[in-house]
Design an enzyme around this catalytic site. Structure first.
Site, PDB file in Angstrom:
ATOM      1  N   ASP A 137       0.819  -1.225   0.000  1.00 48.41           N
ATOM      2  CA  ASP A 137       0.000   0.000   0.000  1.00 48.41           C
ATOM      3  C   ASP A 137       0.853   1.276   0.000  1.00 48.41           C
ATOM      4  O   ASP A 137       0.310   2.365  -0.146  1.00 48.41           O
ATOM      5  CB  ASP A 137      -0.908   0.033   1.238  1.00 48.41           C
ATOM      6  CG  ASP A 137      -1.945  -1.078   1.239  1.00 48.41           C
ATOM      7  OD1 ASP A 137      -2.085  -1.747   0.205  1.00 48.41           O
ATOM      8  OD2 ASP A 137      -2.607  -1.267   2.273  1.00 48.41           O
ATOM      9  N   GLU A 170      -9.521  -0.040  -2.136  1.00 49.56           N
ATOM     10  CA  GLU A 170     -10.396  -0.838  -1.253  1.00 49.56           C
ATOM     11  C   GLU A 170     -10.871  -0.085  -0.009  1.00 49.56           C
ATOM     12  O   GLU A 170     -11.940  -0.367   0.526  1.00 49.56           O
ATOM     13  CB  GLU A 170      -9.694  -2.127  -0.830  1.00 49.56           C
ATOM     14  CG  GLU A 170      -8.430  -1.876  -0.024  1.00 49.56           C
ATOM     15  CD  GLU A 170      -7.762  -3.156   0.458  1.00 49.56           C
ATOM     16  OE1 GLU A 170      -6.560  -3.121   0.723  1.00 49.56           O
ATOM     17  OE2 GLU A 170      -8.441  -4.181   0.559  1.00 49.56           O
ATOM     18  N   MET A 194      -4.378 -11.073  -7.201  1.00 50.99           N
ATOM     19  CA  MET A 194      -3.527 -11.426  -8.349  1.00 50.99           C
ATOM     20  C   MET A 194      -2.343 -10.467  -8.426  1.00 50.99           C
ATOM     21  O   MET A 194      -1.227 -10.859  -8.764  1.00 50.99           O
ATOM     22  CB  MET A 194      -4.339 -11.342  -9.642  1.00 50.99           C
ATOM     23  CG  MET A 194      -5.409 -12.393  -9.696  1.00 50.99           C
ATOM     24  SD  MET A 194      -6.300 -12.344 -11.220  1.00 50.99           S
ATOM     25  CE  MET A 194      -5.083 -13.027 -12.325  1.00 50.99           C
ATOM     26  N   ARG A 233      -0.986  -8.850  -5.858  1.00 55.79           N
ATOM     27  CA  ARG A 233      -0.089  -9.051  -4.728  1.00 55.79           C
ATOM     28  C   ARG A 233       0.802 -10.290  -4.891  1.00 55.79           C
ATOM     29  O   ARG A 233       1.855 -10.393  -4.268  1.00 55.79           O
ATOM     30  CB  ARG A 233      -0.956  -9.208  -3.474  1.00 55.79           C
ATOM     31  CG  ARG A 233      -0.330  -8.717  -2.236  1.00 55.79           C
ATOM     32  CD  ARG A 233      -1.321  -8.634  -1.112  1.00 55.79           C
ATOM     33  NE  ARG A 233      -1.767  -9.926  -0.619  1.00 55.79           N
ATOM     34  CZ  ARG A 233      -2.345 -10.089   0.574  1.00 55.79           C
ATOM     35  NH1 ARG A 233      -2.518  -9.055   1.358  1.00 55.79           N
ATOM     36  NH2 ARG A 233      -2.748 -11.267   0.983  1.00 55.79           N
TER      37      ARG A 233
HETATM   38  O1  LIG Z   1      -6.473 -10.553   3.006  1.00 52.54           O
HETATM   39  P1  LIG Z   1      -5.305 -10.097   3.788  1.00 52.54           P
HETATM   40  O2  LIG Z   1      -4.162 -11.027   3.754  1.00 52.54           O
HETATM   41  O3  LIG Z   1      -5.661  -9.683   5.166  1.00 52.54           O
HETATM   42  O4  LIG Z   1      -4.734  -8.829   3.064  1.00 52.54           O
HETATM   43  C1  LIG Z   1      -5.488  -7.717   2.738  1.00 52.54           C
HETATM   44  C2  LIG Z   1      -4.745  -6.455   3.048  1.00 52.54           C
HETATM   45  O5  LIG Z   1      -3.388  -6.535   2.790  1.00 52.54           O
HETATM   46  C3  LIG Z   1      -2.915  -5.316   2.244  1.00 52.54           C
HETATM   47  O6  LIG Z   1      -2.485  -5.613   0.942  1.00 52.54           O
HETATM   48  C4  LIG Z   1      -1.767  -4.710   2.978  1.00 52.54           C
HETATM   49  O7  LIG Z   1      -1.595  -5.323   4.162  1.00 52.54           O
HETATM   50  P2  LIG Z   1      -0.290  -5.152   5.066  1.00 52.54           P
HETATM   51  O8  LIG Z   1      -0.626  -4.164   6.118  1.00 52.54           O
HETATM   52  O9  LIG Z   1      -0.029  -6.504   5.550  1.00 52.54           O
HETATM   53  O10 LIG Z   1       0.818  -4.661   4.203  1.00 52.54           O
HETATM   54  C5  LIG Z   1      -4.090  -4.382   2.236  1.00 52.54           C
HETATM   55  O11 LIG Z   1      -4.107  -3.556   1.138  1.00 52.54           O
HETATM   56  C6  LIG Z   1      -5.250  -5.332   2.281  1.00 52.54           C
HETATM   57  O12 LIG Z   1      -6.338  -4.754   2.913  1.00 52.54           O
END
Ligand SMILES: O=P(O)(O)OC[C@H]1O[C@](O)(COP(=O)(O)O)[C@@H](O)[C@@H]1O
Ligand SMILES: Nc1ncnc2c1ncn2[C@@H]1O[C@H](COP(=O)(O)OP(=O)(O)O)[C@@H](O)[C@H]1O
Ligand SMILES: [Mg+2]
Length: 484
Positions: free
Chosen positions: A220, A319, A378, A380
């Site tokens: 992010d 999101e 996809m 990520r």
């Molecule tokens: O489904 P998960 O693994 O909780 O990840 C979703 C979240 O992870 C992120 O990619 C970023 O999360 P981090 O804080 O772990 O970097 C967010 O954008 C997203 O809301």
């Protein structure tokens, strides 16, 4: 889980308002530690490089846009190899752990830490901790060798696995002691680095000669101070494929609308940069910029205008955007959390797609063709691109140099294009957000030609903010990576 550091920040004041926000060092709490010549001094690949070793006085300014009469301001210690190190290579037992959500480049960072330790410092004992923080006490470790990690940068994800939750300080530090580990490399985001800070404090309280070094990870891009986080470029690039698909679909239908949801829990950087890169996006919605749907100046009005003018349109939505609108409709929304305590978000892409369909098809009886694309996981999961691979390599090498030099409680990070060492609390104390009164967001608005979608009341308070404003980031109290 506390986030405030027990230990005072190491601050050095100099002339003309110069401030060095230094990182802790093992000698802060263990006196008379022996030093060793850096093995790189006798390595022909490095010894020929002029000024390869970093001068102890080298620091990097946080702000590079200055006025004639500006004070020199905050500086951070420059990263890189030191002439003297605080570990004999044979005595080093390192470990690496990855925590939090996935991000392109995790495997590259793991690979480069292992390679740097071995090829530059002759350290061959590196343990991989599996499955995030809980792996310290609930899982087996694996031996990471240069050969084992040689090809992993070509794969997405992390070969070590990752998780949320499970930060038990006592069990983690006990495990570090039991394994005889003296260098801990922690790769993770804001939550992980808060956890790393607590581990560092406990290690210091126990008086152990163990360094804790972090590498900031966040797809992010929500970590402050640093120019940007690794994996971000890859995410922006990968997002283009989804935006392109949305555009093709929209263009091929009468009144076609493509909606693409991108990651960004609290920060809309991926959406903003993906929009700027694409040029096919008509409207970009991010958490930092509130919007409303119905009425003059709202989303519906803009969609109608674009459909009338162009016959199709593409919306990119982060999101975390509009979550307050979803919460207003569903009182249970926003109360759930993941294992790390992060708020679980509602699917705003699905929500806005339904709202647009209802408005045009049911209320206005106007046929539209809307396709909703959610490429988040996809994006990520892909391996890092070339520029992120280079970035991960530099971060990992800097981190290893810092750990060997005895620094602890730090992360490596690029500030104004230079590698630095940053104290944990400096990068966990606040979040990096898009500043919508800043020039980068203005550039986006100029590129999509979308309205601000702020209600009149909000526009008024926004313009009050801007009155007499010559430094947006200071006024909003937020860090600002987006100013160029
Ligand atoms: O489904 P998960 O693994 O909780 O990840 C979703 C979240 O992870 C992120 O990619 C970023 O999360 P981090 O804080 O772990 O970097 C967010 O954008 C997203 O809301
Ligand atoms: N305030 C905190 N104190 C200690 N550990 C934390 C804290 N916040 C998160 N963690 C731990 O850090 C890890 C990753 O955090 P998370 O928020 O999921 O991801 P990220 O590090 O990417 O932000 C988890 O194991 C979690 O338990
Ligand atoms: Mg996080």
């Amino acid at each position: 889980m506390g986030t405030k550091s027990k230990y005072q920040m190491k601050v050095v004041n100099g002339d003309f308002g110069y401030v060095l926000e230094d990182v802790p060092h093992l000698t802060d709490y263990i006196p008379n530690l022996p030093t060793y010549d850096n093995p790189l001094r006798s390595n022909p690949a490095y010894s020929v490089v002029k000024q390869y070793f970093v001068d102890m006085d080298d620091t990097v300014p946080q702000k590079i846009v200055v006025h004639k009469d500006s004070q020199r301001g905050v500086h951070f210690r420059r990263a890189g190899p030191r002439q003297k190190v605080y570990f004999n290579s044979d005595d080093v037992r390192a470990c690496i752990v990855t925590c939090g959500g996935l991000c392109p480049g995790l495997n590259t960072v793991i690979r480069e830490i292992v390679h740097s330790l071995d090829y530059m410092y002759g350290v061959d004992k590196v343990l991989g901790i599996e499955g995030g923080y809980r792996g310290f006490y609930a899982k087996n470790t694996i031996n990471l060798t240069p050969k084992l990690v040689n090809d992993i940068h070509k794969r997405g994800g992390t070969i070590l696995g990752t998780s949320r939750g499970g930060h038990d300080t006592k069990k983690i530090v006990d495990s570090i002691q039991d394994h005889g580990i003296n260098q801990v490399y922690i790769i993770g985001g804001d939550g992980t680095l808060k956890g790393a800070d607590i581990i560092y404090e406990e290690i210091r309280r126990r008086g152990l000669k163990v360094v804790v070094a972090g590498i900031p990870k966040t797809i992010d891009n929500d970590i402050p101070i640093i120019d940007k986080s690794f994996g971000f470029d890859t995410a922006v690039e990968e997002a283009q494929r989804a935006i392109n698909a949305a555009h093709v679909e929209a263009q091929s239908a009468e009144n076609g609308i493509g909606v693409v949801k991108l990651m960004g829990r609290y920060s809309g950087f991926i959406a903003m940069y993906a929009t700027l890169a694409s040029r096919d996006v008509d409207c970009c919605l991010i958490p930092e910029s509130p919007f409303f749907l119905d009425g003059s100046g709202g989303i519906f009005e803009f969609v109608k205008k674009r459909l009338r003018e162009e016959g199709h349109m593409v919306i990119v939505i982060a999101e975390g955007a509009g979550q307050e609108l979803l919460a207003a409709e569903n009182s249970n929304a926003g109360s759930e959390q993941d294992a790390s305590g992060n708020k679980l978000l509602q699917d705003v892409g699905l929500w806005i797609s339904h709202k647009i369909r209802d408005h045009f098809e049911k209320k206005l009886k106007m046929p539209i063709t809307l396709k909703y694309i959610d490429p988040t996981y996809m994006i990520r999961a892909v391996p890092s691109n070339a520029s992120d691979n280079v970035y991960c390599t530099i971060l990992a090498q800097s981190c290893v140099h810092g750990a060997m030099a005895g620094y602890t409680g730090f992360t490596s990070g690029i500030v104004n294009g230079r590698q630095t060492y940053l104290p944990f609390n400096r990068i966990t104390e606040k979040q990096n957000n898009v500043v919508i009164t800043d020039r980068m967001w203005a550039r986006l608005l100029a590129s999509t030609n979308q309205p601000s979608f702020l209600s009149t009341k909000r526009q008024h308070s926004q313009s009050q903010l801007l009155d007499g404003d010559d430094n947006e980031s200071e006024i909003t109290g937020k860090q600002n990576t987006s100013t160029a």
